[in-house]
Every structure is written in C-alpha cells, then in structure tokens.
Design a protein around this motif. Sequence first.
Motif: not given
Length: 125
Positions: A79, A83, A85-90, A110, A113
């Motif tokens: 993790k 991050p 952006n939102k994508a990097e928070e995953k 992810i 996913d």
Amino acid sequence: MLKEFIVSFVLLLLLTSCYQPQRDCKAFKEGKFTFTTVIGDKEVSTTFVRSGALEIDYFQGKSDSSSVRWINDCEYVVKKMHPKNKAEEKSVHMKILSTTDNSYTFEYNIVGDPKKSRGTAIKTN
C-alpha cells in the motif's frame, strides 16, 4: 500394445500431476529487485528495495514508498504510503507463484479486483 500405452499414459499423468514449482519465498522477503513490463508499446523497468515492512520503488528518476504486510511466506499486500490520487490509494495483493535462485514469478491485482496480472522480479543483490 494398447494396454501398455494406457499404463504408460496413466503413469506419466500421475508423475506430472504431482509436480510442484519451486517456492522458496522467504529468500525474497528482503532485497533489491528489478521488474520490467510493457506499458503501451514501451518496455519500462523499475527497481525496488524491500526491507521489513517497507518497500521503496525507483521509477523514471522518482522514488515512492509503500508499506508491506505479509499474509504468509508467499503472499503480501503493498500500500502506497503517500498516494497522489485515488488509484494509488488502493492496495495491491502480491502472490509469489514460483522461485529460482535469483528471481520469482508473481501474480498481482488490486485488492477486490478479480483481474490478475503476472510478472517476474529479479533479485539484484
């Protein structure tokens, strides 16, 4: 003749079904690694250093740090710590499938996913 063929086929099937790929995952919990992949039509490489619960990635002259949480000897979750952006928070789930003396093949996705990808990391130290 047919009987010999069937016996040979069954023996071959039994022997190959018992094959397990080498998985010495503990040897890859820490160290310096490189990973090469294709993004679009361009081959790119990243280097990462993993030590304890920290992984630092070096990509295109920039570094980024991630936390590492081991689920077992061959699976862990990465993790991003900062991050952008939102994508990097995953979080990303990593599973080591097989190993050699200096590399490991892994599957990653992810978290949440179902789409999985594969790669190979090479230990450089």
